[in-house]
Design a protein around this motif. Structure first.
Motif, short mmCIF file in Angstrom:
data_model
loop_
_atom_site.label_atom_id
_atom_site.label_comp_id
_atom_site.label_asym_id
_atom_site.label_seq_id
_atom_site.Cartn_x
_atom_site.Cartn_y
_atom_site.Cartn_z
N GLY A 72 5.81 38.54 11.03
CA GLY A 72 6.19 37.27 11.62
C GLY A 72 7.68 37.06 11.49
O GLY A 72 8.46 38.01 11.54
N THR A 73 8.09 35.83 11.28
CA THR A 73 9.51 35.52 11.13
C THR A 73 9.70 34.74 9.85
O THR A 73 9.28 33.58 9.75
CB THR A 73 10.01 34.68 12.33
N ASP A 74 10.30 35.36 8.85
CA ASP A 74 10.58 34.70 7.58
C ASP A 74 11.88 33.91 7.71
O ASP A 74 12.94 34.36 7.30
CB ASP A 74 10.67 35.74 6.45
N LEU A 75 11.76 32.72 8.31
CA LEU A 75 12.95 31.93 8.60
C LEU A 75 13.68 31.51 7.33
O LEU A 75 14.91 31.44 7.31
CB LEU A 75 12.57 30.70 9.42
N ALA A 76 12.93 31.23 6.27
CA ALA A 76 13.56 30.80 5.02
C ALA A 76 14.47 31.88 4.48
O ALA A 76 15.59 31.59 4.02
CB ALA A 76 12.49 30.43 4.00
N GLU A 77 14.04 33.13 4.52
CA GLU A 77 14.85 34.23 4.01
C GLU A 77 16.06 34.47 4.91
O GLU A 77 17.17 34.76 4.43
CB GLU A 77 14.01 35.50 3.90
N VAL A 78 15.86 34.35 6.21
CA VAL A 78 16.98 34.51 7.15
C VAL A 78 18.05 33.45 6.88
O VAL A 78 19.25 33.76 6.80
CB VAL A 78 16.48 34.41 8.61
N ILE A 79 17.63 32.20 6.72
CA ILE A 79 18.58 31.11 6.46
C ILE A 79 19.27 31.32 5.12
O ILE A 79 20.48 31.08 4.98
CB ILE A 79 17.85 29.75 6.50
N LYS A 80 18.52 31.79 4.12
CA LYS A 80 19.10 32.04 2.80
C LYS A 80 20.25 33.05 2.88
O LYS A 80 21.31 32.85 2.29
CB LYS A 80 18.02 32.54 1.85
N ILE A 81 20.03 34.12 3.64
CA ILE A 81 21.08 35.14 3.78
C ILE A 81 22.26 34.60 4.57
O ILE A 81 23.42 34.80 4.20
CB ILE A 81 20.50 36.40 4.46
N LEU A 82 21.99 33.88 5.64
CA LEU A 82 23.07 33.33 6.46
C LEU A 82 23.92 32.32 5.68
O LEU A 82 25.13 32.22 5.89
CB LEU A 82 22.50 32.67 7.71
N ASN A 83 23.29 31.57 4.79
CA ASN A 83 24.01 30.57 4.02
C ASN A 83 25.06 31.19 3.09
O ASN A 83 25.98 30.51 2.63
CB ASN A 83 23.05 29.71 3.19
N GLU A 84 24.94 32.48 2.85
CA GLU A 84 25.93 33.16 2.01
C GLU A 84 27.27 33.29 2.72
O GLU A 84 28.32 33.43 2.07
CB GLU A 84 25.41 34.55 1.62
N VAL A 85 27.26 33.24 4.03
CA VAL A 85 28.51 33.37 4.79
C VAL A 85 28.90 32.07 5.49
O VAL A 85 29.80 32.04 6.31
CB VAL A 85 28.39 34.51 5.84
N GLY A 86 28.23 31.01 5.13
CA GLY A 86 28.51 29.73 5.77
C GLY A 86 27.21 29.02 6.07
O GLY A 86 26.30 29.61 6.67
N GLN A 87 27.10 27.78 5.67
CA GLN A 87 25.85 27.07 5.79
C GLN A 87 25.36 26.97 7.24
O GLN A 87 26.16 26.77 8.15
CB GLN A 87 25.98 25.66 5.21
N VAL A 88 24.06 27.16 7.42
CA VAL A 88 23.45 27.00 8.73
C VAL A 88 23.39 25.51 9.05
O VAL A 88 22.60 24.77 8.46
CB VAL A 88 22.04 27.63 8.77
N ASN A 89 24.23 25.07 9.96
CA ASN A 89 24.30 23.65 10.31
C ASN A 89 23.50 23.31 11.55
O ASN A 89 23.13 22.15 11.76
CB ASN A 89 25.77 23.24 10.52
N ASP A 90 23.26 24.31 12.38
CA ASP A 90 22.53 24.07 13.63
C ASP A 90 21.27 24.93 13.66
O ASP A 90 21.34 26.15 13.47
CB ASP A 90 23.41 24.41 14.84
N PHE A 91 20.16 24.25 13.88
CA PHE A 91 18.88 24.97 14.00
C PHE A 91 18.16 24.39 15.21
O PHE A 91 17.92 23.19 15.28
CB PHE A 91 18.03 24.79 12.74
N TRP A 92 17.84 25.25 16.16
CA TRP A 92 17.25 24.80 17.44
C TRP A 92 16.06 25.68 17.75
O TRP A 92 16.11 26.90 17.59
CB TRP A 92 18.31 24.91 18.52
N MET A 93 14.97 25.06 18.18
CA MET A 93 13.77 25.83 18.48
C MET A 93 13.05 25.21 19.68
O MET A 93 13.01 23.98 19.83
CB MET A 93 12.83 25.85 17.27
N GLY A 94 12.51 26.06 20.54
CA GLY A 94 11.78 25.53 21.68
C GLY A 94 11.15 26.62 22.52
O GLY A 94 11.45 27.81 22.35
N PRO A 95 10.27 26.24 23.44
CA PRO A 95 9.55 27.20 24.27
C PRO A 95 10.40 27.72 25.42
O PRO A 95 11.30 27.04 25.92
CB PRO A 95 8.37 26.37 24.82
N ALA A 96 10.12 28.95 25.83
CA ALA A 96 10.78 29.58 26.97
C ALA A 96 9.74 29.91 28.03
O ALA A 96 8.66 30.44 27.71
CB ALA A 96 11.51 30.84 26.53
N PHE A 97 10.05 29.60 29.29
CA PHE A 97 9.09 29.72 30.38
C PHE A 97 9.65 30.56 31.53
O PHE A 97 10.87 30.65 31.71
CB PHE A 97 8.75 28.35 30.96
#
Length: 225
Positions: A72-97
């Motif tokens: 699947g997608t371990d979003l928590a781990e992805v965000i944890k790694i990204l936060n090491e180089v600068g906090q994730v300030n924008d998070f956007w999610m939605g369907p694609a058609f």
């Protein structure tokens, strides 16, 4: 028929400009803002992942390992790694058609906006007027001698285009958005390209329009900036 994975790869190219290493550099529309740190296009079978060209190679390798180790997608781990180089300030999610095959519109109220008549946009849709070269094809519904509903290309490539639709609040609920969006999609398909549409999970009006248009969801977008 294009698979969900192929559609998502096409969609990623429409959304973002890529470098020769397939890293994302800029949002593919004026004013060409920087791309997010990570884009995840999740389909039923896999994730189509794109990393920012500005990310350090070590960070990319660690992120790739996360995606390889998780079905699947371990979003928590992805965000944890990204936060090491600068906090994730924008998070956007939605369907694609993707649009089904669309027949040409016969409505007499719909006109295609071209160079010779694009001035009609200026008083009502000034941003579309200013960036008209990037927004074609463009269609409007005319009522009371003015354009009250518009659909144009939000972002596009030679292979596909993504719809942007807006209806004046005084004319909503009358089906104009459906008519003008179908006219746009029919023209994109006539050009031999794929007509796409995406929105966020919290934009309920946009999701309702997607249902009324009988669009086919092929995946979910996740943007981390």
């Amino acid at each position: 028929m294009l698979t969900d994975d192929i559609l998502m790869a096409i969609h990623a190219k429409v959304l973002f400009q890529h470098d020769i290493e397939n890293r994302i550099t800029r949002v593919n529309e004026p004013p060409f803002d920087l791309a997010p740190k990570v884009f995840i296009g999740a389909t039923r079978l896999r994730n189509i992942v794109r990393f920012s060209s500005l990310l350090d190679e070590n960070i990319v390798e660690r992120l790739e390992k996360v995606f390889e180790e998780n079905a699947g997608t371990d979003l928590a781990e992805v965000i944890k790694i990204l936060n090491e180089v600068g906090q994730v300030n924008d998070f956007w999610m939605g369907p694609a058609f993707v649009f089904p095959d669309i027949k040409e519109s016969n409505s007499s109220n719909i006109i295609q906006v071209k160079h010779e008549n694009k001035a009609l946009l200026k008083p009502y849709f000034p941003y579309t007027f200013e960036d008209f070269e990037y927004k074609k094809p463009c269609f409007v519904v005319m009522k009371d001698n003015k354009p009250i509903s518009i659909c144009c290309s939000a972002r596009q490539t030679e292979e596909a285009a993504e719809a942007s639709v807006f209806t004046n609040e005084n004319y909503r609920g009358k089906g104009y958005g459906i008519e003008v969006t179908n006219a746009w999609a029919a023209e994109v398909q006539r050009q031999g390209r794929v007509a796409l549409y995406s929105t966020s999970w919290d934009n309920f009006a946009s999701q309702a329009l997607a249902r009324k248009l009988d669009l086919i969801q092929f995946g979910t977008d996740i943007h981390m900036g």
